[in-house]
Design an enzyme around this catalytic site. Sequence first.
Site, PDB file in Angstrom:
ATOM      1  CD  GLN A  78      -6.367  18.545   1.149  1.00  0.00           C
ATOM      2  OE1 GLN A  78      -4.577  17.668   1.524  1.00  0.00           O
ATOM      3  NE2 GLN A  78      -7.407  18.513   2.397  1.00  0.00           N
ATOM      4  CG  PHE A  79     -11.593  18.509  -4.423  1.00  0.00           C
ATOM      5  CD1 PHE A  79     -12.643  19.248  -4.122  1.00  0.00           C
ATOM      6  CD2 PHE A  79     -11.112  17.558  -3.807  1.00  0.00           C
ATOM      7  CE1 PHE A  79     -14.121  19.067  -3.296  1.00  0.00           C
ATOM      8  CE2 PHE A  79     -12.815  17.143  -3.195  1.00  0.00           C
ATOM      9  CZ  PHE A  79     -13.721  17.142  -3.782  1.00  0.00           C
ATOM     10  CB  THR A  80     -10.935  20.063   0.754  1.00  0.00           C
ATOM     11  OG1 THR A  80     -10.269  19.123   1.081  1.00  0.00           O
ATOM     12  CG2 THR A  80     -11.782  19.126   0.082  1.00  0.00           C
TER      13      THR A  80
END
Length: 150
Positions: A78-80
């Site tokens: 999850q890059f966010t």
Amino acid sequence: MIAVIQRVTEASVTIDQQVKGAINQGLLVLLGIASEDNEEDIEWLVKKIINLRIFGDEEGKMNLSLNDVAGDILLISQFTLHASTKKGNRPSYIKAAKPDVAIPIYEHFIKIMEKQLGKPIATGEFGADMKVRLLNDGPVTIMIDTKNKQ
């Protein structure tokens, strides 16, 4: 590297209406990889996650680790998690590693986690549009940033 760890009684990830990974009791781990993350971050974070004493013992105290309860892990990239909301209302993801850097780190993280845990883990698919379901137990949610080890 940032991890959001949720103690769950069940969790699953679906991609294109197909369940890719599912667990019962254990941990849902959302993993954000930054461009400067390295082997040391992986080793430290894997050990920390596996040894977190966040499961209830016979007295109901959070005193048991994932291994103690024979729990499983569902790992989702999850890059966010590296979003910066400092300026404006549109998050910036400049700190998140680009796929050419992040994918090998993610894959290596999986291998190290499985080796340390002694069994396979469930995963999502890097970069896919994923639907994650979970039943948070407690609720217990913990965030760990490998850049804040002290």
